[in-house]
Design a protein around this motif. Structure first.
Motif, PDB file in Angstrom:
ATOM      1  N   PHE A   1       0.869  -1.333  -0.086  1.00  0.00           N
ATOM      2  CA  PHE A   1      -0.053   0.021  -0.088  1.00  0.00           C
ATOM      3  C   PHE A   1       0.814   1.127   0.134  1.00  0.00           C
ATOM      4  N   THR A   2       0.486   2.439  -0.518  1.00  0.00           N
ATOM      5  CA  THR A   2       1.169   3.558  -0.710  1.00  0.00           C
ATOM      6  C   THR A   2       0.309   4.582  -0.133  1.00  0.00           C
ATOM      7  N   ARG A   3       1.040   5.342   0.684  1.00  0.00           N
ATOM      8  CA  ARG A   3       0.290   6.669   1.124  1.00  0.00           C
ATOM      9  C   ARG A   3       1.193   7.620   1.187  1.00  0.00           C
ATOM     10  N   ASN A   4       0.865   8.556   0.202  1.00  0.00           N
ATOM     11  CA  ASN A   4       1.700   9.639   0.067  1.00  0.00           C
ATOM     12  C   ASN A   4       0.859  11.175   0.054  1.00  0.00           C
ATOM     13  N   HIS A   5       1.449  12.012   0.836  1.00  0.00           N
ATOM     14  CA  HIS A   5       0.841  13.397   1.194  1.00  0.00           C
ATOM     15  C   HIS A   5       1.181  14.370   0.107  1.00  0.00           C
TER      16      HIS A   5
ATOM     17  N   GLY B   1      11.099  14.692   5.848  1.00  0.00           N
ATOM     18  CA  GLY B   1      11.095  14.160   4.619  1.00  0.00           C
ATOM     19  C   GLY B   1      11.744  15.280   3.749  1.00  0.00           C
TER      20      GLY B   1
ATOM     21  N   ASP C   1      10.147  15.273   0.714  1.00  0.00           N
ATOM     22  CA  ASP C   1       9.031  15.660  -0.247  1.00  0.00           C
ATOM     23  C   ASP C   1       8.518  17.230   0.448  1.00  0.00           C
TER      24      ASP C   1
ATOM     25  N   TYR D   1       7.087  16.901   4.747  1.00  0.00           N
ATOM     26  CA  TYR D   1       6.288  16.144   5.721  1.00  0.00           C
ATOM     27  C   TYR D   1       7.519  15.534   7.046  1.00  0.00           C
TER      28      TYR D   1
ATOM     29  N   ASP E   1       8.296   5.035  -4.511  1.00  0.00           N
ATOM     30  CA  ASP E   1       6.986   5.253  -3.636  1.00  0.00           C
ATOM     31  C   ASP E   1       7.069   5.055  -2.058  1.00  0.00           C
ATOM     32  N   HIS E   2       8.181   4.275  -1.694  1.00  0.00           N
ATOM     33  CA  HIS E   2       8.173   4.074  -0.374  1.00  0.00           C
ATOM     34  C   HIS E   2       9.436   4.575   0.225  1.00  0.00           C
TER      35      HIS E   2
ATOM     36  N   ARG F   1      14.161   5.625   4.215  1.00  0.00           N
ATOM     37  CA  ARG F   1      13.181   5.958   5.162  1.00  0.00           C
ATOM     38  C   ARG F   1      13.451   5.331   6.515  1.00  0.00           C
TER      39      ARG F   1
ATOM     40  N   GLY G   1       1.988   4.086  10.676  1.00  0.00           N
ATOM     41  CA  GLY G   1       2.626   4.173   9.539  1.00  0.00           C
ATOM     42  C   GLY G   1       3.200   5.850   9.332  1.00  0.00           C
ATOM     43  N   ALA G   2       2.338   6.746   9.805  1.00  0.00           N
ATOM     44  CA  ALA G   2       2.624   8.148   9.984  1.00  0.00           C
ATOM     45  C   ALA G   2       3.993   8.334  10.247  1.00  0.00           C
TER      46      ALA G   2
ATOM     47  N   HIS H   1       6.775   6.588  10.085  1.00  0.00           N
ATOM     48  CA  HIS H   1       7.816   5.961   9.266  1.00  0.00           C
ATOM     49  C   HIS H   1       8.251   6.781   8.156  1.00  0.00           C
ATOM     50  N   VAL H   2       8.982   7.826   8.507  1.00  0.00           N
ATOM     51  CA  VAL H   2       9.230   8.901   7.295  1.00  0.00           C
ATOM     52  C   VAL H   2      10.007   8.643   6.356  1.00  0.00           C
TER      53      VAL H   2
ATOM     54  N   TRP I   1      11.748   9.277   2.368  1.00  0.00           N
ATOM     55  CA  TRP I   1      12.660  10.049   1.712  1.00  0.00           C
ATOM     56  C   TRP I   1      13.277  10.978   2.759  1.00  0.00           C
TER      57      TRP I   1
HETATM   58  N1  MTE Z   1       6.886  10.169   4.759  1.00  0.00           N
HETATM   59  C1  MTE Z   1       6.866  11.106   3.902  1.00  0.00           C
HETATM   60  N2  MTE Z   1       7.959  11.837   3.682  1.00  0.00           N
HETATM   61  N3  MTE Z   1       5.755  11.784   3.223  1.00  0.00           N
HETATM   62  C2  MTE Z   1       4.577  10.950   3.460  1.00  0.00           C
HETATM   63  O1  MTE Z   1       3.591  11.502   2.801  1.00  0.00           O
HETATM   64  N4  MTE Z   1       3.199   9.381   4.474  1.00  0.00           N
HETATM   65  C3  MTE Z   1       3.422   8.565   5.961  1.00  0.00           C
HETATM   66  C4  MTE Z   1       4.591   7.691   5.963  1.00  0.00           C
HETATM   67  N5  MTE Z   1       5.640   8.408   5.755  1.00  0.00           N
HETATM   68  C5  MTE Z   1       4.644   9.991   4.318  1.00  0.00           C
HETATM   69  C6  MTE Z   1       5.678   9.543   4.888  1.00  0.00           C
HETATM   70  C7  MTE Z   1       2.340   7.626   6.152  1.00  0.00           C
HETATM   71  S1  MTE Z   1       0.796   8.449   6.782  1.00  0.00           S
HETATM   72  C8  MTE Z   1       2.373   6.384   6.208  1.00  0.00           C
HETATM   73  S2  MTE Z   1       0.893   5.302   6.337  1.00  0.00           S
HETATM   74  C9  MTE Z   1       3.533   5.709   5.454  1.00  0.00           C
HETATM   75  O2  MTE Z   1       4.324   6.598   5.309  1.00  0.00           O
HETATM   76  C10 MTE Z   1       3.048   4.915   4.351  1.00  0.00           C
HETATM   77  O3  MTE Z   1       4.204   4.153   3.886  1.00  0.00           O
HETATM   78  P1  MTE Z   1       4.115   3.467   2.384  1.00  0.00           P
HETATM   79  O4  MTE Z   1       3.672   4.481   1.358  1.00  0.00           O
HETATM   80  O5  MTE Z   1       5.455   2.838   2.098  1.00  0.00           O
HETATM   81  O6  MTE Z   1       2.923   2.351   2.690  1.00  0.00           O
END
Ligand code: MTE
Ligand code: MO
Length: 372
Positions: free
Chosen positions: A42-46, A147, A149, A157, A187-188, A193, A201-202, A204-205, A207
C-alpha cells in the motif's frame, strides 16, 4: 504539475487518490503472501514523490551538544552494521471507509488494505544517533524526522517518536535502505526511510532528509494536527488537537480478506482468510471467527512466523475452513483478534467513531450468499 514525475504504479492497486498517490492492494492479493511484494505494498503519499539522486543524497543528523553533526551518504549508511527485520506497516486510516458508514469523516476512504508487510534492512537508528553523540536522557525528548518531499510553500513532511524508543536496540528502529532485498522503491521512500516497528505508519518517514533530537515532539502538521484520536462527540468546531497525544502504537486489528463482501460461496465448506496484527510488538495470540454475526465462534489457524513476545512486529495471516450449516442461504462472517495483552477489538464502529476516521478496528464483518 508537481506530480508529473511520480513513478509508474502496479495496475492491481486500488487507487484512493491519484495526486498525491494513495492506493491499496485488493484484499485477496494482500494475504496471498506473508511478505507483501513491493509493487502492491500500500502507498500513502501526502505530497509529490521526490526524485532523489542516490549519489548526491545526504542524510543530515543533527549532533548532540558536545557531539558531532553527521552528513551521511548512502555508502556511509551501508558502513553501519546492517540489520534486517520483518515489519508490518499500517496507516492510522486503515478501514476508515467503515467509519464513514456511521457518519462522515475527513480522510481517504481506505478499505482493509492500508496495511502491508516487508522485510526491511538498514542501519539501526540507535547506532547512528550514538555516533552523533546522543544518549538516553532522563528528561523528555523526541527524535524528529523530516522528509525531502515538500508542498509548494516548501513545507516538508515530518513526524517524531520518543527518544527512548529510538535509542532502544530491542525496538529495532531502522534507517532502512532496502525493502524485500531491493533498494527502496521510490513510492516507499528511496533512498532512505525510517521504519519504526509496532508504530503507526505516519512515523515511518520516507525520503528521509534530516534527523534531530528535540525536547518536544515534531512541530509538523502531521504530528500535532492530525493522526490523533478523539471522542465520538468531538466535531470540527470543538476539536482541540493539543488535548490528545499523537498516535504511536496502534490497537489490535484484524480483517477478513476472503471471501469478499457480497460474494456467493459454495455450500458444503467455506474457507475464510485474513490478517491480524497489533501495535507495540504485542503478539496476536488468537483470531475468532463467526459465521452467524457473532453468536457462535470458531478459532482460526494462525499461519506464518511464530512471534516473539513483546517483539511481534509483523502480522499473522490466518484461515479457517468451516462447514456451511445446511440450509443456510447467507452467512454473516465476523472476525476479531486478541493480542498478548488480552486486548480485543470493539464489536461495533459507532463507539470508536472519530472525526478523522483513525483507529478503525471494530470486528470486521463480511456478508456472503451461499450457492443453492
Ligand atoms: N513520509 C513522507 N516523507 N511523506 C509522506 O507522505 N506518509 C506517511 C509515512 N511516511 C509519508 C511518509 C504515512 S501517513 C504512512 S501510512 C506511511 O508513510 C506509508 O508508507 P508506504 O507508502 O510505504 O506504505
Ligand atoms: Mo498513514
Amino acid at each position: 504539475d508537481p506530480y508529473a514525475d511520480d513513478p509508474v504504479r502496479h495496475p492491481a492497486l486500488k487507487v484512493n487518490s491519484q495526486r498525491p498517490f494513495n492506493a491499496e492492494p485488493p484484499p485477496e492479493l494482500l494475504t496471498e503472501n506473508y511478505i507483501t511484494p513491493n509493487p502492491i505494498f500500500f502507498t500513502r503519499n501526502h505530497l509529490p514523490v521526490p526524485n532523489l539522486d542516490p549519489d548526491t543524497y545526504r542524510l543530515h543528523i543533527v549532533g548532540a551538544p558536545g557531539g558531532q553533526s553527521l552528513s551521511l551518504s548512502l555508502d556511509d549508511l551501508h558502513n553501519f552494521p546492517k540489520y534486517e527485520i520483518t515489519v508490518t506497516l499500517q496507516c492510522a486510516g486503515n478501514r476508515r471507509s467503515e467509519m464513514t458508514q456511521v457518519k462522515e469523516v475527513k480522510g481517504l476512504e481506505w478499505r482493509t488494505g492500508a496495511i502491508s508487510t516487508a522485510r526491511w534492512a538498514g542501519a539501526r537508528l540507535c547506532d547512528v544517533l550514538a555516533k552523533a553523540g546522543h544518549q538516553l536522557c532522563e528528561t523528555e525528548a523526541h527524535v524528529c524526522f523530516e522528509g525531502l518531499d515538500s508542498d509548494p510553500t516548501g513545507t516538508a513532511y515530518g513526524a517524531s517518536i520518543p527518544l527512548a524508543r529510538a535509542m532502544d536496540p530491542e525496538a529495532g528502529v531502522l534507517l532502512a535502505y532496502e525493502m524485500n532485498g531491493q533498494p527502496l522503491p521510490r513510492d516507499h521512500g528511496f533512498p532512505v526511510r525510517v521504519v519504526v516497528p509496532g508504530v503507526v505508519g505516519a512515523r515511518h518517514v520516507k525520503w528521509l532528509g534530516r534527523v534531530s533530537v528535540q525536547p518536544e515532539e515534531s512541530y509538523s502538521h502531521w504530528q500535532r494536527r492530525d493522526y490523533k484520536g478523539f471522542s465520538p462527540s468531538v466535531d470540527w468546531d470543538t476539536v482541540d488537537f493539543d488535548s490528545a497525544p499523537s498516535i504511536q502504537e496502534l490497537p489490535v486489528q484484524s480483517a477478513i480478506t476472503e471471501p469478499r463482501d457480497g460474494e456467493t460461496v459454495e455450500s458444503g465448506e467455506v474457507t475464510i482468510k485474513g490478517y491480524a496484527w497489533s501495535g507495540g510488538g504485542r503478539a496476536v495470540i488468537r483470531v475468532d471467527v463467526s459465521l452467524d454475526g457473532g453468536l457462535t465462534w470458531q478459532v482460526a489457524k494462525l499461519d506464518g512466523e511464530e512471534q516473539r513476545p513483546r517483539k511481534a512486529w509483523a502480522w499473522r495471516l490466518w484461515q479457517l475452513q468451516a462447514p456451511v450449516p445446511a440450509g443456510q442461504k447467507e452467512l454473516n462472517i465476523v472476525c476479531k483478534a486478541v493480542d498478548d495483552g488480552y486486548n480485543v477489538q470493539p464489536d461495533t464502529v459507532a463507539p470508536i467513531w472519530n472525526l478523522r476516521g483513525v483507529l478503525s478496528n471494530a470486528w470486521h464483518r463480511v456478508h456472503v450468499f451461499v450457492a443453492p
